[in-house]
Motif scaffolding. Structure first.
Motif, PDB file in Angstrom:
ATOM      1  N   GLU A 299       0.789  -1.374   0.174  1.00 18.18           N
ATOM      2  CA  GLU A 299      -0.124  -0.099   0.191  1.00 18.18           C
ATOM      3  C   GLU A 299       0.908   1.456  -0.291  1.00 18.18           C
ATOM      4  O   GLU A 299       0.892   2.521   0.426  1.00 18.18           O
ATOM      5  N   ASP A 300       1.460   1.032  -0.388  1.00 18.81           N
ATOM      6  CA  ASP A 300       2.676   2.016  -0.534  1.00 18.81           C
ATOM      7  C   ASP A 300       2.435   3.756  -2.025  1.00 18.81           C
ATOM      8  O   ASP A 300       2.605   4.305  -2.214  1.00 18.81           O
ATOM      9  N   TYR A 301       1.698   1.759  -2.961  1.00 10.84           N
ATOM     10  CA  TYR A 301       1.451   3.124  -4.364  1.00 10.84           C
ATOM     11  C   TYR A 301       3.241   3.842  -4.725  1.00 10.84           C
ATOM     12  O   TYR A 301       2.169   5.266  -5.780  1.00 10.84           O
ATOM     13  N   GLU A 302       3.766   3.231  -4.557  1.00 12.12           N
ATOM     14  CA  GLU A 302       5.327   4.406  -5.156  1.00 12.12           C
ATOM     15  C   GLU A 302       5.123   3.053  -6.663  1.00 12.12           C
ATOM     16  O   GLU A 302       4.595   2.404  -6.984  1.00 12.12           O
ATOM     17  N   LEU A 303       5.734   3.894  -7.502  1.00 15.07           N
ATOM     18  CA  LEU A 303       6.485   3.487  -8.380  1.00 15.07           C
ATOM     19  C   LEU A 303       7.554   2.809  -8.660  1.00 15.07           C
ATOM     20  O   LEU A 303       8.676   2.853  -8.438  1.00 15.07           O
ATOM     21  N   LEU A 304       8.275   0.754  -9.003  1.00 18.19           N
ATOM     22  CA  LEU A 304       8.833   0.333  -8.925  1.00 18.19           C
ATOM     23  C   LEU A 304       9.305  -0.132 -10.551  1.00 18.19           C
ATOM     24  O   LEU A 304       7.596  -0.122 -11.131  1.00 18.19           O
ATOM     25  N   PHE A 305      10.419   0.266 -11.397  1.00 20.50           N
ATOM     26  CA  PHE A 305      10.580   0.383 -12.800  1.00 20.50           C
ATOM     27  C   PHE A 305      12.126  -0.072 -12.780  1.00 20.50           C
ATOM     28  O   PHE A 305      12.792   0.012 -12.077  1.00 20.50           O
ATOM     29  N   THR A 306      12.154  -0.108 -13.926  1.00 20.58           N
ATOM     30  CA  THR A 306      13.669  -0.479 -14.731  1.00 20.58           C
ATOM     31  C   THR A 306      13.892   0.564 -15.714  1.00 20.58           C
ATOM     32  O   THR A 306      13.270   0.411 -16.607  1.00 20.58           O
ATOM     33  N   VAL A 307      15.200   0.706 -16.188  1.00 20.05           N
ATOM     34  CA  VAL A 307      15.364   1.596 -17.155  1.00 20.05           C
ATOM     35  C   VAL A 307      16.781   0.917 -17.421  1.00 20.05           C
ATOM     36  O   VAL A 307      17.777  -0.016 -16.697  1.00 20.05           O
ATOM     37  N   PRO A 308      17.534   0.879 -18.642  1.00 21.74           N
ATOM     38  CA  PRO A 308      18.812   0.523 -19.429  1.00 21.74           C
ATOM     39  C   PRO A 308      20.072   1.092 -18.754  1.00 21.74           C
ATOM     40  O   PRO A 308      19.467   2.206 -18.007  1.00 21.74           O
ATOM     41  N   ILE A 309      20.703   0.689 -18.408  1.00 19.66           N
ATOM     42  CA  ILE A 309      21.477   1.298 -17.528  1.00 19.66           C
ATOM     43  C   ILE A 309      22.399   2.667 -17.695  1.00 19.66           C
ATOM     44  O   ILE A 309      23.629   2.903 -17.577  1.00 19.66           O
ATOM     45  N   GLY A 310      21.936   2.490 -19.428  1.00 15.98           N
ATOM     46  CA  GLY A 310      22.960   3.459 -19.894  1.00 15.98           C
ATOM     47  C   GLY A 310      22.156   4.673 -18.949  1.00 15.98           C
ATOM     48  O   GLY A 310      22.705   5.846 -19.550  1.00 15.98           O
ATOM     49  N   ASP A 311      20.712   4.631 -18.883  1.00 12.03           N
ATOM     50  CA  ASP A 311      20.118   5.746 -17.894  1.00 12.03           C
ATOM     51  C   ASP A 311      20.951   5.826 -16.389  1.00 12.03           C
ATOM     52  O   ASP A 311      19.941   7.163 -16.170  1.00 12.03           O
ATOM     53  N   TYR A 312      21.349   5.589 -15.854  1.00 15.87           N
ATOM     54  CA  TYR A 312      21.910   6.167 -15.165  1.00 15.87           C
ATOM     55  C   TYR A 312      22.001   6.687 -14.483  1.00 15.87           C
ATOM     56  O   TYR A 312      21.873   8.191 -13.370  1.00 15.87           O
ATOM     57  N   GLU A 313      22.946   7.839 -15.200  1.00 15.69           N
ATOM     58  CA  GLU A 313      23.032   9.642 -14.760  1.00 15.69           C
ATOM     59  C   GLU A 313      21.677  10.173 -14.651  1.00 15.69           C
ATOM     60  O   GLU A 313      21.761  10.855 -13.806  1.00 15.69           O
ATOM     61  N   LYS A 314      20.954   9.708 -15.915  1.00 15.13           N
ATOM     62  CA  LYS A 314      19.716  10.689 -15.148  1.00 15.13           C
ATOM     63  C   LYS A 314      18.508  10.391 -14.780  1.00 15.13           C
ATOM     64  O   LYS A 314      18.504  10.714 -13.877  1.00 15.13           O
ATOM     65  N   VAL A 315      18.313   8.790 -14.262  1.00 11.33           N
ATOM     66  CA  VAL A 315      17.792   8.529 -13.049  1.00 11.33           C
ATOM     67  C   VAL A 315      18.297   8.806 -12.250  1.00 11.33           C
ATOM     68  O   VAL A 315      17.614   9.218 -10.830  1.00 11.33           O
ATOM     69  N   GLU A 316      19.548   9.320 -11.913  1.00  7.36           N
ATOM     70  CA  GLU A 316      20.336   9.863 -10.890  1.00  7.36           C
ATOM     71  C   GLU A 316      19.677  10.782 -10.172  1.00  7.36           C
ATOM     72  O   GLU A 316      20.202  11.056  -8.707  1.00  7.36           O
ATOM     73  N   ALA A 317      19.596  11.695 -11.233  1.00  6.84           N
ATOM     74  CA  ALA A 317      19.475  12.765 -11.135  1.00  6.84           C
ATOM     75  C   ALA A 317      18.374  13.581 -10.761  1.00  6.84           C
ATOM     76  O   ALA A 317      18.161  14.439 -10.083  1.00  6.84           O
ATOM     77  N   LEU A 318      17.183  11.711 -10.671  1.00  5.25           N
ATOM     78  CA  LEU A 318      16.070  13.061 -10.618  1.00  5.25           C
ATOM     79  C   LEU A 318      15.125  12.191  -9.012  1.00  5.25           C
ATOM     80  O   LEU A 318      16.057  11.422  -8.368  1.00  5.25           O
ATOM     81  N   GLU A 319      14.926  13.785  -8.583  1.00  5.21           N
ATOM     82  CA  GLU A 319      14.880  14.225  -7.319  1.00  5.21           C
ATOM     83  C   GLU A 319      13.355  13.019  -6.637  1.00  5.21           C
ATOM     84  O   GLU A 319      12.314  13.353  -7.606  1.00  5.21           O
ATOM     85  N   GLY A 320      13.325  12.177  -5.651  1.00  2.00           N
ATOM     86  CA  GLY A 320      12.466  11.564  -5.800  1.00  2.00           C
ATOM     87  C   GLY A 320      12.398  10.164  -6.338  1.00  2.00           C
ATOM     88  O   GLY A 320      11.808   8.986  -5.632  1.00  2.00           O
ATOM     89  N   VAL A 321      13.430   9.738  -6.996  1.00  2.00           N
ATOM     90  CA  VAL A 321      13.782   8.649  -7.112  1.00  2.00           C
ATOM     91  C   VAL A 321      15.496   7.552  -6.466  1.00  2.00           C
ATOM     92  O   VAL A 321      16.336   9.030  -6.393  1.00  2.00           O
ATOM     93  N   LYS A 322      15.316   6.432  -6.194  1.00  2.00           N
ATOM     94  CA  LYS A 322      16.384   5.676  -5.634  1.00  2.00           C
ATOM     95  C   LYS A 322      16.541   4.210  -6.949  1.00  2.00           C
ATOM     96  O   LYS A 322      15.872   3.468  -6.878  1.00  2.00           O
ATOM     97  N   VAL A 323      17.802   4.341  -6.873  1.00  2.00           N
ATOM     98  CA  VAL A 323      18.136   3.152  -8.232  1.00  2.00           C
ATOM     99  C   VAL A 323      18.523   2.131  -6.597  1.00  2.00           C
ATOM    100  O   VAL A 323      19.077   2.373  -5.740  1.00  2.00           O
ATOM    101  N   ILE A 324      18.066   1.055  -6.698  1.00  3.52           N
ATOM    102  CA  ILE A 324      18.219  -0.506  -5.506  1.00  3.52           C
ATOM    103  C   ILE A 324      18.246  -1.103  -5.932  1.00  3.52           C
ATOM    104  O   ILE A 324      18.470  -2.111  -4.701  1.00  3.52           O
ATOM    105  N   GLY A 325      18.915  -1.115  -7.000  1.00  3.66           N
ATOM    106  CA  GLY A 325      19.635  -3.192  -7.862  1.00  3.66           C
ATOM    107  C   GLY A 325      19.864  -2.752  -9.096  1.00  3.66           C
ATOM    108  O   GLY A 325      19.388  -1.635  -9.654  1.00  3.66           O
TER     109      GLY A 325
END
Length: 356
Positions: A299-325
């Motif tokens: 019941e967190d209703y957060e989003l779980l998603f996968t992205v290509p490893i090439g998007d690492y820098e982009k996704v790391e720059a997003l506030e409110g998003v965490k790479v967990i594995g």
């Protein structure tokens, strides 16, 4: 209090929906006929449905009708966002007993409309009937997306990064807190009844638990938010997830869904799982493992998603998003890596409504 029978079914529907204004061009006709009329040229239509049952999914001891309406809408809107879509319409069906009044339904619809107005969703119809077993709510949400924009659970690839929005476990700890206070309340009522203490019983009618410092946990349980803001951030950053779903039944259950449908394995790192300070404090108070709460609470209703490893820098720059594995080959299994680098197989221990 106004009895529902005084208005009748159609009078009640008119009373609750007369002020609804259409927001979407795709809504050609809403409440007031045998069917709503929708038009989606050159778009894929997304449809999701959820049923919420009193005593199973919610307890009216500690959630009021307005919050229940808000939550009922948000959990469905969240499913549309989890497909990378845009929610457009909502259909609401309710079965209720005679203990509910017109004013109760007004509060419920106020909550519905607050949630729908936040994301520009039109309420376009539904059904109302009687119930002998409590309140039942069925919501259908309709959305749209371009064919190439839709994100399924089956698209994760080896080496993809696993990401989550927000933090996990807070809603579950909020539920534990509410259940504890409910238990305390009924224990005090039982003791007062045994002693025939009328003064104590009268005072208990105004029982108010002290939730100071725990407001965030209660909000996450009673007023969850669909993460359309994260979807917009991903679009603005030109990040297209390869797989995605919302976390309704717990992180452990959801990542296993993605791995199973994508035919992959995964590594999730305990140290990277985002957990709010209040969640950690509450877990300690309950003598619970906070990682277990975050993995399995639901019941967190957060989003779980996968992205290509090439998007690492982009996704790391997003506030409110965490790479967990990261995603691995299917042969490597699904593993949780603890803080001391031990590996444990991830098992689906999240919410299961059909489990005895």
């Amino acid at each position: 209090m106004t009895e529902i029978s005084k208005l009748g079914e159609f009078g009640l529907i008119d009373h609750l929906t007369k002020e609804i204004q259409i927001k979407n061009e795709s809504t050609k006709y809403g409440v007031g006929d045998d069917c709503a009329v929708l038009h989606y040229p050159n778009k894929e239509v997304l449809v999701t449905s959820d049923m919420l049952m009193e005593g199973i999914h919610f307890d009216l001891t500690y959630i009021d009708m307005q919050h229940l309406g808000y939550k009922s809408a948000m959990v469905n809107i969240s499913d549309i966002f989890a497909m990378n879509g845009t929610p457009r319409q909502l259909i609401v069906s309710i079965a209720l007993s005679k203990r509910f009044s017109v004013e109760d339904l007004e509060d419920f619809y106020q909550g519905l409309r607050l949630a729908c107005d936040k994301w520009g969703v039109d309420i376009v119809g539904g059904d109302t009937t009687s119930s002998y077993t409590g309140l039942a709510i069925s919501i259908t949400c309709i959305g749209e997306a371009d064919k190439d924009d839709i994100v399924y659970r089956k698209g994760a690839k080896d080496t993809d990064l696993i990401c989550v929005s927000g933090d996990l476990g807070a809603s579950y700890m909020g539920l534990q807190l509410l259940e504890r206070e409910k238990s305390v309340y009924y224990q005090q009522v039982d003791e007062a009844q045994k002693k025939n203490d009328k003064r104590a019983l009268e005072e208990l009618k105004h029982f108010q638990p002290d939730f100071a410092g725990k407001e965030y946990l209660l909000q996450r349980q009673l007023q969850p938010e669909a993460r359309g803001d994260i979807i917009q951030k991903l679009r603005d950053a030109h990040i297209h997830p390869t797989a995605m779903m919302d976390i309704s039944d717990g992180l452990s259950s959801e990542i296993l869904h993605i791995c199973k449908q994508s035919h992959v394995g995964c590594r999730i790192y305990e140290k990277n799982i985002p957990i709010d300070y209040q969640t950690a404090i509450m877990a300690e108070e309950f003598n619970m493992n906070v990682t277990t709460c975050a993995m399995n609470g639901g019941e967190d209703y957060e989003l779980l998603f996968t992205v290509p490893i090439g998007d690492y820098e982009k996704v790391e720059a997003l506030e409110g998003v965490k790479v967990i594995g990261h995603i691995t080959n299917e042969s490597l299994g699904t593993q949780l890596i603890t803080r001391d680098n031990q590996e444990f197989e991830i098992r689906a221990q999240g919410w299961n409504p059909l489990k005895k």
